[in-house]
Design a protein around this motif. Structure first.
Motif, short mmCIF file in Angstrom:
data_model
loop_
_atom_site.label_atom_id
_atom_site.label_comp_id
_atom_site.label_asym_id
_atom_site.label_seq_id
_atom_site.Cartn_x
_atom_site.Cartn_y
_atom_site.Cartn_z
N PHE A 137 38.13 68.47 1.19
CA PHE A 137 38.57 68.93 2.50
C PHE A 137 38.11 67.93 3.56
O PHE A 137 36.95 67.53 3.57
N THR A 179 46.83 73.87 9.25
CA THR A 179 45.84 73.23 8.38
C THR A 179 44.54 74.01 8.36
O THR A 179 43.90 74.13 7.31
N ASP A 233 49.09 68.98 2.77
CA ASP A 233 49.02 69.03 4.22
C ASP A 233 49.97 68.01 4.85
O ASP A 233 50.20 66.94 4.29
N PHE A 265 42.81 69.42 -1.91
CA PHE A 265 43.43 69.25 -0.59
C PHE A 265 43.95 67.82 -0.51
O PHE A 265 43.21 66.85 -0.71
N THR A 296 43.09 75.40 4.89
CA THR A 296 41.75 74.98 4.46
C THR A 296 40.85 76.19 4.25
O THR A 296 40.11 76.27 3.25
#
Length: 267
Positions: A73, A121, A175, A140, A125
């Motif tokens: 992340f 996002t 993402d 991610f 997350t």
């Protein structure tokens, strides 16, 4: 991430069963457990139970730390205090269903659609972090960066390594999907990941591109249609509206006078 410690064992049948369960979790044989219980005093049983629980707790903590590192992340986010005011869920789908992560149990996909700065996002997350708290593997990926990595790996003959790593995940977060168009080779590599995840693991897409324009992202309308078909079959569209969260929190914006402060900055 916090881990709830198990209750202390008691010198009762419940305490003995807890010790047995913990010992089996550590792959201690039933014969060894039975033998130990046959001679151990209540205080010794309590001490053994505490030791087993401590080992399990330490293993759980280490596992979650390892999963967090592998998730990669860019910034840690949680669901605490998240504002759902401008998040539109599909009819019949509730916030509790979303945050319970039941979509992971059914390998369903989610598409977070909306303009930049709307919290897509952040929410993706936070859901990923919660999944790790449940012991699930997450990856991610900034989509454009992933496509570049896939292309380099293919040329270097190491593509299988990346594909195997992604295949270990219960959840893949793509993402900024579509923010940068792909060439046809990159699109096919990304399709390989999406198709490989179908009915096996969940994907969360964060995007500002509507389904009808995904053909421009993939440089191939048929490829885009195949991807959309898979997502729609086992997925949900969640829309993000309202003002940009980044703008509302920007330090360069005078929220009192509703004016940008950039005009007073030195040239």
């Amino acid at each position: 991430l916090t881990h709830t410690r198990r209750d202390d064992p008691m010198k009762t049948n419940d305490g003995i069963e807890r010790l047995r369960a913990d010992a089996r979790s550590l792959f201690i044989s039933t014969a060894t457990i039975d033998d130990t219980l046959s001679w151990a005093t209540p205080r010794q049983i309590d001490a053994i139970g505490r030791m087993l629980r401590c080992e399990l707790d330490n293993r759980d903590t280490a596992k979650r730390e390892r999963l967090l590192r592998r998730a990669r992340f860019p910034v840690m986010k949680t669901l605490d205090g998240y504002d759902y005011t401008h998040v539109r869920l599909p009819d019949g789908y509730t916030r509790d269903q979303l945050t319970s992560l039941e979509f992971l149990d059914h390998a369903q996909d989610l598409v977070f659609y909306g303009r930049t700065g709307r919290g897509k996002t952040h929410l993706a997350t936070a859901l990923g972090v919660k999944a790790i708290g449940q012991g699930r593997a997450v990856r991610f990926c900034q989509t454009a960066e992933l496509v570049l990595q896939l292309g380099k790996a293919k040329r270097a003959g190491s593509l299988d390594q990346i594909l195997k790593d992604l295949a270990r995940a219960d959840l893949i977060i793509l993402d900024e999907f579509g923010y940068v168009p792909f060439d046809i080779d990159g699109a096919r590599l990304l399709y390989q990941i999406i198709a490989g995840a179908y009915e096996r693991r969940s994907i969360i897409f964060t995007t500002n591109i509507e389904f009808g324009k995904w053909g421009t992202i993939f440089a191939d309308d048929k490829l885009a249609a195949a991807i959309v078909d898979r997502i729609v079959h086992h997925g949900r569209l969640i829309e993000f509206h309202g003002p940009s969260r980044r703008m509302s929190e920007a330090l360069m914006f005078d929220h009192t006078n509703n004016q940008s402060t950039t005009t007073s900055m030195p040239q």
